[in-house]
Motif scaffolding. Structure first.
Motif, mmCIF file in Angstrom:
data_model
loop_
_atom_site.group_PDB
_atom_site.id
_atom_site.type_symbol
_atom_site.label_atom_id
_atom_site.label_comp_id
_atom_site.label_asym_id
_atom_site.label_seq_id
_atom_site.Cartn_x
_atom_site.Cartn_y
_atom_site.Cartn_z
ATOM 1 N N VAL A 180 9.530 3.086 -16.033
ATOM 2 C CA VAL A 180 9.542 2.207 -14.861
ATOM 3 C C VAL A 180 8.145 1.716 -14.497
ATOM 4 C CG1 VAL A 180 11.587 3.374 -13.962
ATOM 5 C CG2 VAL A 180 9.324 4.140 -13.227
ATOM 6 N N LEU A 181 7.126 2.183 -15.184
ATOM 7 C CA LEU A 181 5.752 1.837 -14.834
ATOM 8 C C LEU A 181 5.422 0.409 -15.260
ATOM 9 C CD1 LEU A 181 3.944 5.152 -15.837
ATOM 10 C CD2 LEU A 181 4.698 4.431 -13.566
ATOM 11 N N GLU A 182 4.607 -0.266 -14.435
ATOM 12 C CA GLU A 182 4.215 -1.643 -14.705
ATOM 13 C C GLU A 182 3.029 -1.648 -15.674
ATOM 14 O OE1 GLU A 182 2.777 -5.700 -12.312
ATOM 15 O OE2 GLU A 182 2.768 -3.742 -11.329
ATOM 16 N N THR A 183 3.326 -1.580 -16.948
ATOM 17 C CA THR A 183 2.315 -1.501 -17.980
ATOM 18 C C THR A 183 2.950 -1.847 -19.320
ATOM 19 O OG1 THR A 183 0.794 -0.023 -19.169
ATOM 20 C CG2 THR A 183 2.760 0.975 -18.214
ATOM 21 N N PRO A 184 2.204 -2.394 -20.257
ATOM 22 C CA PRO A 184 2.752 -2.610 -21.594
ATOM 23 C C PRO A 184 3.003 -1.296 -22.334
ATOM 24 C CG PRO A 184 0.778 -3.953 -21.236
ATOM 25 C CD PRO A 184 0.841 -2.958 -20.115
ATOM 26 N N TYR A 185 2.500 -0.191 -21.785
ATOM 27 C CA TYR A 185 2.587 1.099 -22.470
ATOM 28 C C TYR A 185 3.244 2.135 -21.565
ATOM 29 C CZ TYR A 185 -0.755 -1.559 -25.130
ATOM 30 O OH TYR A 185 -1.362 -2.560 -25.850
ATOM 31 N N PRO A 186 4.565 2.010 -21.344
ATOM 32 C CA PRO A 186 5.260 2.922 -20.427
ATOM 33 C C PRO A 186 5.665 4.229 -21.107
ATOM 34 C CG PRO A 186 6.789 1.279 -21.227
ATOM 35 C CD PRO A 186 5.458 0.950 -21.848
ATOM 36 N N PHE A 187 4.671 4.924 -21.634
ATOM 37 C CA PHE A 187 4.935 6.182 -22.330
ATOM 38 C C PHE A 187 3.616 6.943 -22.477
ATOM 39 C CE2 PHE A 187 4.614 2.615 -25.312
ATOM 40 C CZ PHE A 187 3.454 2.950 -26.013
ATOM 41 N N THR A 188 3.725 8.218 -22.770
ATOM 42 C CA THR A 188 2.554 8.971 -23.195
ATOM 43 C C THR A 188 2.539 8.970 -24.715
ATOM 44 O OG1 THR A 188 3.762 11.070 -23.152
ATOM 45 C CG2 THR A 188 2.574 10.450 -21.165
ATOM 46 N N LEU A 189 1.347 9.106 -25.263
ATOM 47 C CA LEU A 189 1.182 9.095 -26.709
ATOM 48 C C LEU A 189 0.592 10.427 -27.139
ATOM 49 C CD1 LEU A 189 1.576 6.810 -28.894
ATOM 50 C CD2 LEU A 189 -0.911 6.592 -28.860
ATOM 51 N N ALA A 190 1.250 11.094 -28.050
ATOM 52 C CA ALA A 190 0.755 12.372 -28.556
ATOM 53 C C ALA A 190 -0.027 12.129 -29.843
ATOM 54 C CB ALA A 190 1.915 13.328 -28.819
ATOM 55 N N LEU A 191 -1.308 12.490 -29.813
ATOM 56 C CA LEU A 191 -2.185 12.328 -30.977
ATOM 57 C C LEU A 191 -3.271 13.394 -30.878
ATOM 58 C CD1 LEU A 191 -2.689 10.409 -33.448
ATOM 59 C CD2 LEU A 191 -4.408 9.279 -32.022
ATOM 60 N N LEU A 192 -3.595 14.011 -32.010
ATOM 61 C CA LEU A 192 -4.596 15.066 -32.009
ATOM 62 C C LEU A 192 -5.944 14.547 -31.525
ATOM 63 C CD1 LEU A 192 -3.822 16.830 -35.415
ATOM 64 C CD2 LEU A 192 -3.233 17.641 -33.132
ATOM 65 N N GLN A 193 -6.610 15.346 -30.716
ATOM 66 C CA GLN A 193 -7.922 14.960 -30.210
ATOM 67 C C GLN A 193 -8.897 14.687 -31.353
ATOM 68 O OE1 GLN A 193 -9.675 17.450 -27.125
ATOM 69 N NE2 GLN A 193 -11.726 17.059 -27.910
ATOM 70 N N ALA A 194 -8.807 15.463 -32.424
ATOM 71 C CA ALA A 194 -9.716 15.259 -33.549
ATOM 72 C C ALA A 194 -9.576 13.845 -34.113
ATOM 73 C CB ALA A 194 -9.451 16.293 -34.637
ATOM 74 N N ARG A 195 -8.352 13.320 -34.152
ATOM 75 C CA ARG A 195 -8.147 11.961 -34.650
ATOM 76 C C ARG A 195 -8.654 10.933 -33.636
ATOM 77 N NH1 ARG A 195 -8.678 8.289 -38.296
ATOM 78 N NH2 ARG A 195 -6.964 6.784 -38.462
ATOM 79 N N THR A 196 -8.440 11.201 -32.349
ATOM 80 C CA THR A 196 -8.989 10.319 -31.319
ATOM 81 C C THR A 196 -10.500 10.228 -31.455
ATOM 82 O OG1 THR A 196 -7.182 10.754 -29.759
ATOM 83 C CG2 THR A 196 -9.270 10.009 -28.826
ATOM 84 N N GLU A 197 -11.149 11.364 -31.638
ATOM 85 C CA GLU A 197 -12.598 11.367 -31.808
ATOM 86 C C GLU A 197 -13.008 10.585 -33.050
ATOM 87 O OE1 GLU A 197 -14.137 15.307 -31.793
ATOM 88 O OE2 GLU A 197 -13.409 15.766 -29.761
ATOM 89 N N GLU A 198 -12.270 10.742 -34.119
ATOM 90 C CA GLU A 198 -12.590 10.033 -35.358
ATOM 91 C C GLU A 198 -12.530 8.519 -35.156
ATOM 92 O OE1 GLU A 198 -11.266 10.193 -40.093
ATOM 93 O OE2 GLU A 198 -9.937 11.010 -38.551
ATOM 94 N N LEU A 199 -11.486 8.054 -34.475
ATOM 95 C CA LEU A 199 -11.337 6.618 -34.223
ATOM 96 C C LEU A 199 -12.410 6.117 -33.257
ATOM 97 C CD1 LEU A 199 -7.437 6.490 -33.946
ATOM 98 C CD2 LEU A 199 -8.829 5.467 -35.759
ATOM 99 N N PHE A 200 -12.715 6.899 -32.236
ATOM 100 C CA PHE A 200 -13.761 6.506 -31.279
ATOM 101 C C PHE A 200 -15.127 6.445 -31.966
ATOM 102 C CE2 PHE A 200 -11.880 7.774 -26.857
ATOM 103 C CZ PHE A 200 -10.833 6.895 -27.074
ATOM 104 N N GLU A 201 -15.400 7.420 -32.825
ATOM 105 C CA GLU A 201 -16.689 7.435 -33.506
ATOM 106 C C GLU A 201 -16.829 6.229 -34.434
ATOM 107 O OE1 GLU A 201 -19.611 10.342 -36.147
ATOM 108 O OE2 GLU A 201 -17.761 11.137 -35.280
ATOM 109 N N ALA A 202 -15.745 5.884 -35.125
ATOM 110 C CA ALA A 202 -15.787 4.718 -36.013
ATOM 111 C C ALA A 202 -16.129 3.461 -35.219
ATOM 112 C CB ALA A 202 -14.457 4.560 -36.737
ATOM 113 N N ARG A 203 -15.551 3.326 -34.017
ATOM 114 C CA ARG A 203 -15.845 2.159 -33.188
ATOM 115 C C ARG A 203 -17.298 2.173 -32.722
ATOM 116 N NH1 ARG A 203 -14.196 -1.937 -29.993
ATOM 117 N NH2 ARG A 203 -15.057 -2.085 -27.884
#
Length: 416
Positions: A85-108
């Motif tokens: 019901v949330l006003e957002t294009p992303y009305p969900f939580t996303l499960a992803l390992l922090q290690a992968r989040t860090e990898e993607l952030f570092e690449a950017r």
């Protein structure tokens, strides 16, 4: 001398580095670990952070790899919050390992020109930067501590970290389950304790919870597989065939917040600024939002586009958000550790209200997701199509202010 030295290459420090580079600041990130930590404390990415990623053109790999969950939980109550019901294009939580989040952030960050140096243990601050334990100095006009709850930078800057000590312990186990729950996700709560189970990549499940035997201020000792197995059996009636632990850990509910997020040319973000029980999976998300708020401001100051006073708005805007974070996680911790019949009854009443009062469910979901954050200038602006034909989120990818019919939108997506 670089413009900014960021201490800590976790999600907060790496996102901040990318934001600084987007704004034209030079930045060096110092990280004590030589290799990325394979153990992922954080798993959940909330809707507001997904919007932030979209505003920088970085959402696609997260959406492609993460597990979408159309709900969230408050204190692991049986009735979940409906994010659809949330006003957002992303009305969900996303499960992803922090290690992968860090990898993607570092690449950017690297792509944008940040320097990331690993194996650099920071000893303290100097007049013009930070000193490493080998005696060398990394100079910078500003230093940002993104180095966790035991922040060396916060201590060296003399910033107080008031709050409460640990009074109860949670536990976590990343294990293989031979007989996992039918849909991979399950939660249990009762007089013997609380337990949540979520699937991870690679055939592993995360079990996280608490129980009466660890509801105490004293350190219970290192968690063993035998203890975890016995505790899970008491709570759920089965151990789900657990074996082959990858990571076993404990965490306390100590709750603290930095007295100020800025002391001269030193600033704090993420766990260095606020420590709390990891209830609701919000910690990393709030830290990323700290970095998103600070990045454009600090870049504007060091490049001469804004006066130094702009940095004071960082504390003014984010410190109240951190205080609210501690209140909410504290409330959830109390509800999660409901080890008496009376407290179980309270959990049942609140869970029923979430299921039957849509306004309550939505309010909690907006707060948990980060969509409700409001500054003195205004709330975050939802994505919409501009007269140019571009969407707002597309237009924000430059990291600059965007004029809209609603008013000038800041680089972090809030009204100016």
């Amino acid at each position: 001398m670089v413009d900014v030295v960021v201490v800590g290459a976790g999600p907060v420090g790496l996102w901040l580095a990318a934001e600084l580079r987007l704004g034209g600041a030079s930045v060096t990130v110092l990280e004590a670990r030589r290799e990325r930590d394979p153990h992922s404390k954080a798993l959940t990415i909330h809707p507001r952070v997904l919007e932030i990623l979209d505003c920088r053109g970085s959402a696609d790999p997260f959406l492609a790899e993460g597990l979408r969950i159309p709900s969230g939980h408050f204190a692991a109550l049986p009735d979940r919050l409906d994010f659809s019901v949330l006003e957002t294009p992303y009305p969900f939580t996303l499960a992803l390992l922090q290690a992968r989040t860090e990898e993607l952030f570092e690449a950017r960050a690297l792509e944008l020109g940040a320097v990331v140096r690993r194996g650099c243990q920071v000893a303290g601050l100097t007049d013009d930067g930070v000193e490493l334990t080998d005696g060398s100095v990394v100079t910078g006009r500003f230093v940002v501590g993104c180095d966790g709850a035991r922040s060396t930078i916060r201590t060296a800057a003399g910033i107080a970290f008031p709050g409460t000590d640990t009074s109860t312990w949670g536990w976590l186990g990343d294990v293989v389950l031979d007989a996992p729950p039918a849909n991979g996700i399950a939660s249990f709560a009762g007089l013997d304790g609380g337990l949540m189970i979520v699937p991870l990549p690679g055939g592993v499940h995360r079990l996280v919870g608490g129980d009466p035997q660890t509801d105490q201020p004293q350190w219970p000792g290192e968690l063993t597989l035998d203890e975890l197995r016995a505790t899970v059996r008491r709570i759920a009636g089965t151990d789900f065939g657990m074996r082959d632990p990858i990571w076993l850990s404990r965490f306390g509910n100590a709750s603290r917040q930095a007295a100020t997020y800025r002391a001269g040319n030193v600033l704090l973000a993420g766990d260095a600024a606020h420590r709390h029980f990891p209830a609701g999976g919000v910690g990393m998300n709030v830290g990323i939002q700290d970095a998103h708020n600070l990045g454009w401001k600090l870049a504007a100051v060091v490049t001469g586009r804004a006066d130094d006073a702009l940095l004071d708005t960082y504390h003014a805007e984010r410190h109240p958000i951190g205080a609210e974070l501690l209140d909410h996680t504290g409330a959830q911790t109390s509800l999660f550790n409901a080890y008496t019949s009376d407290l179980q009854a309270m959990r049942a009443v609140l869970s029923n209200l979430i299921a039957t009062v849509p306004d309550l469910s939505r309010e909690l979901a907006e707060r948990l997701s980060g969509l409700s954050v409001t500054y003195a200038t205004g709330k975050r602006v939802p994505n919409h199509t501009l007269p140019s034909g571009e969407t707002l989120f597309d237009s924000l990818r430059t990291g600059r202010h965007v004029p809209t019919e609603a008013g000038l939108v800041r680089p972090d997506g809030h009204l100016a």
